[in-house]
Design an enzyme around this catalytic site. Structure first.
Site, PDB file in Angstrom:
ATOM      1  N   ASP A 199      50.279  12.645  49.293  1.00 40.71           N
ATOM      2  CA  ASP A 199      51.368  13.631  49.276  1.00 40.71           C
ATOM      3  C   ASP A 199      52.687  12.970  48.871  1.00 40.71           C
ATOM      4  O   ASP A 199      53.461  13.531  48.076  1.00 40.71           O
ATOM      5  CB  ASP A 199      51.526  14.279  50.652  1.00 40.71           C
ATOM      6  CG  ASP A 199      50.404  15.256  50.970  1.00 40.71           C
ATOM      7  OD1 ASP A 199      49.624  15.582  50.062  1.00 40.71           O
ATOM      8  OD2 ASP A 199      50.320  15.687  52.138  1.00 40.71           O
ATOM      9  N   HIS A 205      45.587  10.676  52.543  1.00 37.29           N
ATOM     10  CA  HIS A 205      46.203  11.910  52.037  1.00 37.29           C
ATOM     11  C   HIS A 205      47.719  11.955  52.275  1.00 37.29           C
ATOM     12  O   HIS A 205      48.441  12.564  51.490  1.00 37.29           O
ATOM     13  CB  HIS A 205      45.531  13.127  52.666  1.00 37.29           C
ATOM     14  CG  HIS A 205      44.150  13.368  52.142  1.00 37.29           C
ATOM     15  ND1 HIS A 205      43.901  14.030  50.966  1.00 37.29           N
ATOM     16  CD2 HIS A 205      42.935  12.992  52.616  1.00 37.29           C
ATOM     17  CE1 HIS A 205      42.607  14.081  50.740  1.00 37.29           C
ATOM     18  NE2 HIS A 205      41.993  13.454  51.721  1.00 37.29           N
ATOM     19  N   ASP A 210      48.554  15.594  34.357  1.00 36.57           N
ATOM     20  CA  ASP A 210      47.617  15.253  35.416  1.00 36.57           C
ATOM     21  C   ASP A 210      47.911  13.836  35.907  1.00 36.57           C
ATOM     22  O   ASP A 210      48.075  12.920  35.099  1.00 36.57           O
ATOM     23  CB  ASP A 210      46.184  15.332  34.877  1.00 36.57           C
ATOM     24  CG  ASP A 210      45.145  15.312  35.980  1.00 36.57           C
ATOM     25  OD1 ASP A 210      44.996  16.344  36.644  1.00 36.57           O
ATOM     26  OD2 ASP A 210      44.494  14.274  36.181  1.00 36.57           O
ATOM     27  N   GLU A 269      46.883  17.843  41.822  1.00 37.09           N
ATOM     28  CA  GLU A 269      47.669  16.758  41.213  1.00 37.09           C
ATOM     29  C   GLU A 269      48.130  17.119  39.805  1.00 37.09           C
ATOM     30  O   GLU A 269      48.526  16.255  39.034  1.00 37.09           O
ATOM     31  CB  GLU A 269      46.848  15.467  41.174  1.00 37.09           C
ATOM     32  CG  GLU A 269      45.701  15.437  40.184  1.00 37.09           C
ATOM     33  CD  GLU A 269      44.421  16.083  40.703  1.00 37.09           C
ATOM     34  OE1 GLU A 269      43.368  15.859  40.091  1.00 37.09           O
ATOM     35  OE2 GLU A 269      44.478  16.821  41.709  1.00 37.09           O
ATOM     36  N   ASN A 312      43.841   9.080  46.773  1.00 35.37           N
ATOM     37  CA  ASN A 312      43.705   9.585  48.143  1.00 35.37           C
ATOM     38  C   ASN A 312      42.648   8.795  48.919  1.00 35.37           C
ATOM     39  O   ASN A 312      42.831   8.488  50.094  1.00 35.37           O
ATOM     40  CB  ASN A 312      43.338  11.067  48.130  1.00 35.37           C
ATOM     41  CG  ASN A 312      44.554  11.971  47.999  1.00 35.37           C
ATOM     42  OD1 ASN A 312      45.666  11.593  48.340  1.00 35.37           O
ATOM     43  ND2 ASN A 312      44.343  13.168  47.479  1.00 35.37           N
TER      44      ASN A 312
END
Length: 203
Positions: free
Chosen positions: A80, A76, A63, A107, A71
């Site tokens: 990414d 965002h 994780d 994630e 984010n």
């Protein structure tokens, strides 16, 4: 003859097209690593092989720490890009045949390590963690570090001890419980599955 040749070319092109589509179905479009479908299929194959050979099978659940906060802090698009860089860094360290990195969702990633016992799986996990740490991606939203870090749960099972149909489920449950423990005890760490992990999960 020309008709046969043209037909063969068309057939070859269709075959390549089908193969390309099959590959795309099993690839995460953002990170260009395997997706969950590919992981499930690989686990089923690796488990059958481990049963035949009497070997072990290891799974890492991974994780990216405090990714929602990442984010929120950077947007965002940056999120990414972060996932892409993390996936690339981890992919570069997995060189054995059969090893598979997959994006499990959001994630979260998973790494399948056929034939790896617990010490070998832990060694891989620590190398992956260090590789992402060395990216030094700033993370001002993290509560545990000022750069992007990983929490990991690790398990390794002897296939012969789990001959039933739910063997793969046990693999995922144990790795997930270890990941949960890593997140509950401060994140930015690697936890090997043990009885305490299942107790923490159920409590």
């Amino acid at each position: 003859v020309q008709d046969i040749t043209d037909g063969k070319h068309t057939e070859d092109e269709l075959g390549r097209y089908r193969n390309a589509l099959e590959s795309q179905v099993r690839m995460d479009p953002l990170t260009q690593v395997a997706n969950r479908l590919a992981l499930d299929e690989a686990v089923a194959r690796a488990w059958s092989q481990a049963l035949r050979e009497g070997s072990s099978l290891a799974l890492l659940m991974i994780d990216v720490d405090h990714f929602k906060a990442y984010n929120d802090s950077y947007g965002h698009v940056a999120g990414d890009q972060c996932l892409q860089q993390v996936a690339t860094a981890m992919s570069a360290l997995l060189g054995r045949a059969g090893d598979l990195l997959a994006r499990y969702g959001g994630e979260e990633f998973a790494v399948l390590l056929p034939g790896a016992d617990a010490p070998a799986a832990m060694a891989v996990a620590l190398r992956l963690q260090d590789a992402v740490r060395q990216l030094a991606l700033p993370h001002r939203g993290s509560a545990c570090c000022d750069s992007v870090t990983l929490s990991m749960g690790v398990t390794s099972l002897q296939a012969a001890h789990y001959p039933g149909a739910d063997a793969a489920q046990a693999l995922f449950q144990q790795a997930d419980a270890a990941l949960y423990t890593a997140k509950q005890t401060g994140r930015n760490r690697v936890v090997l599955f043990g009885a305490d992990c299942m107790q923490a999960l159920h409590s």
